[in-house]
Scaffold this motif. Structure first.
Motif, PDB file in Angstrom:
ATOM      1  N   HIS A  66       0.874  -1.312   0.006  1.00  0.00           N
ATOM      2  CA  HIS A  66       0.012  -0.070   0.077  1.00  0.00           C
ATOM      3  C   HIS A  66       0.893   1.290  -0.130  1.00  0.00           C
ATOM      4  O   HIS A  66       0.411   2.252  -0.088  1.00  0.00           O
ATOM      5  CB  HIS A  66      -0.696   0.084   1.146  1.00  0.00           C
ATOM      6  CG  HIS A  66      -2.310  -0.643   0.831  1.00  0.00           C
ATOM      7  ND1 HIS A  66      -3.167  -0.590   0.130  1.00  0.00           N
ATOM      8  CD2 HIS A  66      -2.618  -1.955   1.390  1.00  0.00           C
ATOM      9  CE1 HIS A  66      -4.195  -1.101   0.262  1.00  0.00           C
ATOM     10  NE2 HIS A  66      -3.885  -2.263   0.771  1.00  0.00           N
ATOM     11  N   THR A  67       1.974   0.961   0.453  1.00  0.00           N
ATOM     12  CA  THR A  67       2.992   2.342   0.256  1.00  0.00           C
ATOM     13  C   THR A  67       3.420   2.663  -1.201  1.00  0.00           C
ATOM     14  O   THR A  67       4.142   3.760  -1.277  1.00  0.00           O
ATOM     15  CB  THR A  67       4.091   2.234   1.360  1.00  0.00           C
ATOM     16  OG1 THR A  67       4.940   1.124   0.746  1.00  0.00           O
ATOM     17  CG2 THR A  67       3.789   2.082   2.590  1.00  0.00           C
ATOM     18  N   ARG A  68       3.166   1.654  -2.001  1.00  0.00           N
ATOM     19  CA  ARG A  68       3.945   1.708  -3.142  1.00  0.00           C
ATOM     20  C   ARG A  68       2.706   2.626  -4.268  1.00  0.00           C
ATOM     21  O   ARG A  68       1.578   2.684  -3.747  1.00  0.00           O
ATOM     22  CB  ARG A  68       4.069   0.392  -3.933  1.00  0.00           C
ATOM     23  CG  ARG A  68       5.007  -0.187  -3.039  1.00  0.00           C
ATOM     24  CD  ARG A  68       5.252  -1.756  -3.399  1.00  0.00           C
ATOM     25  NE  ARG A  68       5.990  -2.331  -4.722  1.00  0.00           N
ATOM     26  CZ  ARG A  68       7.144  -2.242  -4.913  1.00  0.00           C
ATOM     27  NH1 ARG A  68       7.733  -2.671  -3.770  1.00  0.00           N
ATOM     28  NH2 ARG A  68       7.638  -2.503  -5.970  1.00  0.00           N
ATOM     29  N   ASP A  69       3.336   3.072  -5.378  1.00  0.00           N
ATOM     30  CA  ASP A  69       2.497   3.763  -6.220  1.00  0.00           C
ATOM     31  C   ASP A  69       3.097   3.600  -7.882  1.00  0.00           C
ATOM     32  O   ASP A  69       3.987   3.966  -8.009  1.00  0.00           O
ATOM     33  CB  ASP A  69       2.777   5.217  -5.963  1.00  0.00           C
ATOM     34  CG  ASP A  69       1.561   6.127  -6.768  1.00  0.00           C
ATOM     35  OD1 ASP A  69       0.651   5.450  -6.955  1.00  0.00           O
ATOM     36  OD2 ASP A  69       1.712   7.316  -6.753  1.00  0.00           O
ATOM     37  N   PRO A  70       2.139   2.840  -8.511  1.00  0.00           N
ATOM     38  CA  PRO A  70       0.926   2.506  -8.222  1.00  0.00           C
ATOM     39  C   PRO A  70       0.650   1.114  -7.462  1.00  0.00           C
ATOM     40  O   PRO A  70       1.850   0.510  -7.413  1.00  0.00           O
ATOM     41  CB  PRO A  70       0.152   2.039  -9.526  1.00  0.00           C
ATOM     42  CG  PRO A  70       1.310   1.560 -10.509  1.00  0.00           C
ATOM     43  CD  PRO A  70       2.502   2.451  -9.958  1.00  0.00           C
ATOM     44  N   ILE A  71      -0.252   0.835  -6.707  1.00  0.00           N
ATOM     45  CA  ILE A  71      -0.426  -0.283  -5.907  1.00  0.00           C
ATOM     46  C   ILE A  71      -0.881  -1.535  -6.773  1.00  0.00           C
ATOM     47  O   ILE A  71      -1.580  -1.364  -7.521  1.00  0.00           O
ATOM     48  CB  ILE A  71      -1.661  -0.059  -4.978  1.00  0.00           C
ATOM     49  CG1 ILE A  71      -1.283   1.129  -3.992  1.00  0.00           C
ATOM     50  CG2 ILE A  71      -2.044  -1.244  -4.135  1.00  0.00           C
ATOM     51  CD1 ILE A  71      -2.391   1.587  -3.010  1.00  0.00           C
ATOM     52  N   ASP A  72      -0.023  -2.566  -6.678  1.00  0.00           N
ATOM     53  CA  ASP A  72      -0.220  -3.963  -7.428  1.00  0.00           C
ATOM     54  C   ASP A  72      -1.477  -4.561  -6.688  1.00  0.00           C
ATOM     55  O   ASP A  72      -1.135  -5.528  -5.700  1.00  0.00           O
ATOM     56  CB  ASP A  72       1.134  -4.858  -7.430  1.00  0.00           C
ATOM     57  CG  ASP A  72       0.834  -5.946  -8.549  1.00  0.00           C
ATOM     58  OD1 ASP A  72      -0.392  -6.222  -8.629  1.00  0.00           O
ATOM     59  OD2 ASP A  72       1.867  -6.299  -8.783  1.00  0.00           O
ATOM     60  N   TRP A  73      -2.530  -4.520  -7.129  1.00  0.00           N
ATOM     61  CA  TRP A  73      -3.795  -5.107  -6.267  1.00  0.00           C
ATOM     62  C   TRP A  73      -3.845  -6.638  -6.538  1.00  0.00           C
ATOM     63  O   TRP A  73      -4.105  -7.362  -5.744  1.00  0.00           O
ATOM     64  CB  TRP A  73      -5.151  -4.484  -6.916  1.00  0.00           C
ATOM     65  CG  TRP A  73      -5.340  -3.147  -5.981  1.00  0.00           C
ATOM     66  CD1 TRP A  73      -5.196  -1.995  -6.849  1.00  0.00           C
ATOM     67  CD2 TRP A  73      -5.743  -3.031  -4.752  1.00  0.00           C
ATOM     68  NE1 TRP A  73      -5.323  -0.890  -6.096  1.00  0.00           N
ATOM     69  CE2 TRP A  73      -5.820  -1.722  -4.679  1.00  0.00           C
ATOM     70  CE3 TRP A  73      -6.111  -3.683  -3.815  1.00  0.00           C
ATOM     71  CZ2 TRP A  73      -6.193  -0.897  -3.539  1.00  0.00           C
ATOM     72  CZ3 TRP A  73      -6.396  -3.355  -2.416  1.00  0.00           C
ATOM     73  CH2 TRP A  73      -6.414  -1.927  -2.567  1.00  0.00           C
ATOM     74  N   GLU A  74      -3.343  -6.973  -7.624  1.00  0.00           N
ATOM     75  CA  GLU A  74      -3.258  -8.536  -7.851  1.00  0.00           C
ATOM     76  C   GLU A  74      -2.439  -9.167  -6.879  1.00  0.00           C
ATOM     77  O   GLU A  74      -2.336 -10.222  -6.404  1.00  0.00           O
ATOM     78  CB  GLU A  74      -2.765  -8.864  -9.475  1.00  0.00           C
ATOM     79  CG  GLU A  74      -3.722  -8.577 -10.283  1.00  0.00           C
ATOM     80  CD  GLU A  74      -3.586  -9.071 -11.987  1.00  0.00           C
ATOM     81  OE1 GLU A  74      -2.811 -10.225 -11.851  1.00  0.00           O
ATOM     82  OE2 GLU A  74      -3.771  -8.492 -12.532  1.00  0.00           O
ATOM     83  N   ARG A  75      -1.228  -8.356  -6.693  1.00  0.00           N
ATOM     84  CA  ARG A  75      -0.358  -8.985  -5.628  1.00  0.00           C
ATOM     85  C   ARG A  75      -1.028  -8.867  -4.267  1.00  0.00           C
ATOM     86  O   ARG A  75      -0.768  -9.979  -3.358  1.00  0.00           O
ATOM     87  CB  ARG A  75       1.089  -8.183  -5.698  1.00  0.00           C
ATOM     88  CG  ARG A  75       2.184  -8.593  -4.715  1.00  0.00           C
ATOM     89  CD  ARG A  75       3.394  -7.773  -4.625  1.00  0.00           C
ATOM     90  NE  ARG A  75       3.998  -7.900  -5.832  1.00  0.00           N
ATOM     91  CZ  ARG A  75       5.113  -6.916  -6.175  1.00  0.00           C
ATOM     92  NH1 ARG A  75       5.288  -5.884  -5.184  1.00  0.00           N
ATOM     93  NH2 ARG A  75       5.924  -6.941  -7.175  1.00  0.00           N
ATOM     94  N   ILE A  76      -1.622  -7.912  -3.794  1.00  0.00           N
ATOM     95  CA  ILE A  76      -2.488  -7.874  -2.583  1.00  0.00           C
ATOM     96  C   ILE A  76      -3.358  -9.158  -2.484  1.00  0.00           C
ATOM     97  O   ILE A  76      -3.430  -9.527  -1.432  1.00  0.00           O
ATOM     98  CB  ILE A  76      -2.953  -6.527  -2.429  1.00  0.00           C
ATOM     99  CG1 ILE A  76      -2.094  -5.449  -2.110  1.00  0.00           C
ATOM    100  CG2 ILE A  76      -3.999  -6.526  -1.261  1.00  0.00           C
ATOM    101  CD1 ILE A  76      -2.479  -4.124  -1.957  1.00  0.00           C
ATOM    102  N   VAL A  77      -4.110  -9.425  -3.672  1.00  0.00           N
ATOM    103  CA  VAL A  77      -5.098 -10.516  -3.461  1.00  0.00           C
ATOM    104  C   VAL A  77      -4.107 -11.986  -3.134  1.00  0.00           C
ATOM    105  O   VAL A  77      -4.815 -12.498  -2.503  1.00  0.00           O
ATOM    106  CB  VAL A  77      -5.783 -10.723  -4.951  1.00  0.00           C
ATOM    107  CG1 VAL A  77      -6.351 -11.959  -4.857  1.00  0.00           C
ATOM    108  CG2 VAL A  77      -6.654  -9.507  -5.036  1.00  0.00           C
ATOM    109  N   ARG A  78      -2.947 -12.014  -3.651  1.00  0.00           N
ATOM    110  CA  ARG A  78      -2.400 -13.239  -3.548  1.00  0.00           C
ATOM    111  C   ARG A  78      -1.771 -13.283  -2.083  1.00  0.00           C
ATOM    112  O   ARG A  78      -1.899 -14.180  -1.365  1.00  0.00           O
ATOM    113  CB  ARG A  78      -0.991 -13.312  -4.276  1.00  0.00           C
ATOM    114  CG  ARG A  78      -1.427 -13.458  -5.793  1.00  0.00           C
ATOM    115  CD  ARG A  78      -0.150 -13.859  -6.645  1.00  0.00           C
ATOM    116  NE  ARG A  78       0.762 -13.133  -6.482  1.00  0.00           N
ATOM    117  CZ  ARG A  78       0.959 -12.224  -7.751  1.00  0.00           C
ATOM    118  NH1 ARG A  78       0.034 -12.072  -8.537  1.00  0.00           N
ATOM    119  NH2 ARG A  78       1.965 -11.311  -7.892  1.00  0.00           N
TER     120      ARG A  78
END
Lengths: 387, 118
Positions: A260-272
């Motif tokens: 969440h501190t990154r820009d852009p956020i990699d939501w697929e990674r967050i799902v994993r």
């Protein structure tokens, strides 16, 4: 104390006066308060208690260099109730007064006193030891649970005006204690994972609340206000934890917070990450958080479908907030409004309540349908569900 | 410091009876546990109790006594036996409670009032 404590120093420095005083005084007060709590009377009804020699406890503590750790482990002993563990950790390991503990936890001082008196009795009567336990891994997990709870308590409930300062202090207190624990138990990466998680959260403190004292969603936060030093510190701590190749729920949550501190956020990674988290710690709240991340990748309708499959969370305000937000983004304003209403009815934390009311009222005022492109920028419904 | 380990289990759960397959192993685990306590110098005493349906309760109340059929508390779990052990701290007692070879059940660990205050 961690080495290269830049972020750490910052945490401490920002709370200047009280904090520094407290830090300096903690070492002295720890033993003194320990003696006071476990020895002489805290409340009147204790005068009937058999006296214990405070020096006996102090002497036992003096013998070891890891006294702070042993004190923390004692406070989080599984033979004590969770509420007692929390109060005792602040009182004994944190060196707070009973009054400060009560203010931090938003409970009456008499309740804190009662919990501590009972704990004191049990520690003495059942002879709960100050020695390092044989089942250290299990106890380290317990310690992480209590310290995580403490941090949440301080972090979540912040922004409720009068209590705000105390609550930030409580979060910082939790960070300090977690750092101590992570430092003393370097072979237990979950404590470092928890510390990293706390640092990532704490780094957003200045951006989390707007000028009106209202919570600001992660996606709407001014990233320039984030504390970069603390974020770097979080990455360093998390990196060391992950290098031990013993992944646990706190480390995974820290990974999510890091993303969440990154820009852009990699939501697929967050799902994993959420999938990993569900493997390790399954539960409806974890599934809800995954559904919210899923919606970021696959759209609000797909997210709503996932939420519909979750059972047992009907009384949870954030489930309704998540549904409301996704319905709103899917263009169902009537459905969204009903869900905001439910969320408001169920929420209790003042800051969250204020935020939810604001969202609900915003939808009432809004006349024109939303610009579908804009809604793609929207983040999960609350900052707390981001992780 | 002495601790009483009160062993409670659900009587509706099957446990091996004499002659059943697995009974010898079941008993051997208990014998071994007791022997381990003795070897560690922690054993004081211990007994297994007959079923709760054999229990009789004598209740003292208001200066009178009453004899009633049954255990003093109607719980899902029944008191099935106890060990009285002598160890240094609660952590040691909890460790012994953990090692008890009960398949399913709960052990209440209670410190005994010390007789000497040393």
């Amino acid at each position: 104390m961690p080495d290269a404590p830049e972020g750490w120093v910052y945490v401490v420095a920002r709370n200047a006066g009280i904090d520094r005083l407290r830090r300096e005084a903690v070492a002295d007060r720890r033993l003194a308060s320990q003696a006071r709590v476990l020895g002489a009377g805290v409340a009147r009804d204790e005068r009937a208690e058999p006296e214990v020699d405070p020096a006996e406890w102090a002497a036992e503590l003096d013998d070891a260099g890891d006294e702070q750790l042993r004190l923390l482990l004692l406070c989080c002993h599984p033979a004590l109730s969770r509420d007692t563990q929390v109060a005792l950790t602040l009182r004994l390991a944190g060196g707070l007064t009973t009054e400060e503990v009560a203010a931090s936890l938003l409970i009456p001082e008499a309740t804190v006193q009662q919990r501590i008196v009972r704990a004191k009795r049990k520690i003495r009567a059942a002879r709960i030891p100050l020695t390092l336990p044989a089942d250290l891994a299990e106890r380290a997990d317990l310690l992480a649970t209590v310290l995580g709870l403490l941090f949440n308590e301080g972090y979540l409930a912040h922004a409720a005006s009068a209590e705000a300062l105390t609550r930030v202090e409580l979060a910082d207190q939790a960070i300090r204690l977690t750092a101590t624990a992570a430092d003393s138990l370097p072979d237990h990466p979950e404590l470092a994972g928890l510390l990293a998680l706390q640092l990532f959260h704490r780094s957003r403190e200045d951006a989390r609340v707007d000028a009106h004292g209202r919570l600001v969603r992660l996606a709407d936060q001014d990233r320039a206000l984030w504390d970069r030093t603390m974020i770097r510190r979080g990455y360093a701590v998390l990196g060391r934890a992950l290098a031990m190749r013993n992944l646990g729920p706190w480390q995974i949550q820290a990974l999510i917070a890091a993303e969440h501190t990154r820009d852009p956020i990699d939501w697929e990674r967050i799902v994993r990450y959420h999938d990993l988290l569900l493997e390790q710690a399954p539960g409806p709240v974890a599934r809800l958080a995954r559904a919210v991340a899923w919606a970021e990748v696959h759209g609000p309708t797909a997210g709503l479908a996932q939420i519909d499959e979750i059972e047992g969370l009907d009384g949870y305000h954030l489930l309704h907030a998540a549904r409301a937000d996704l319905l709103e983004r899917a263009g169902d304003r009537a459905g969204a409004q009903a869900e905001w209403d439910q969320a408001v009815a169920l929420a209790s934390n003042p800051a969250e309540l204020d935020y939810l009311r604001h969202r609900r009222d915003a939808i009432r005022i809004a006349e024109a349908p939303r610009d579908p492109l804009r809604s793609r920028d929207l983040s999960p419904p609350t900052t707390e569900l981001d992780v | 410091m002495k601790y009483l380990l009160l062993i409670a289990s659900d009587p509706t759960l099957p446990s091996p009876e004499p002659g059943d397959p697995g009974f010898d192993e079941y008993m051997a685990a208990w014998t071994q546990y007791t022997q381990d306590l003795i070897d560690a110098g922690a054993y004081d005493s211990g007994e297994a109790l007959q079923g709760a349906e054999t229990a009789t309760t004598v209740r003292h109340a208001g200066g009178a006594t009453q004899v009633v059929d049954g255990p003093f508390a109607e719980l899902k779990e029944h008191l099935g036996g106890y060990y009285l052990i002598d160890v240094d701290t609660l952590d040691d007692a909890l460790e012994w409670a953990r090692r008890l070879p009960v398949g399913e059940g709960a052990i209440e660990v209670r410190p005994v009032f010390p007789t000497d205050m040393s």
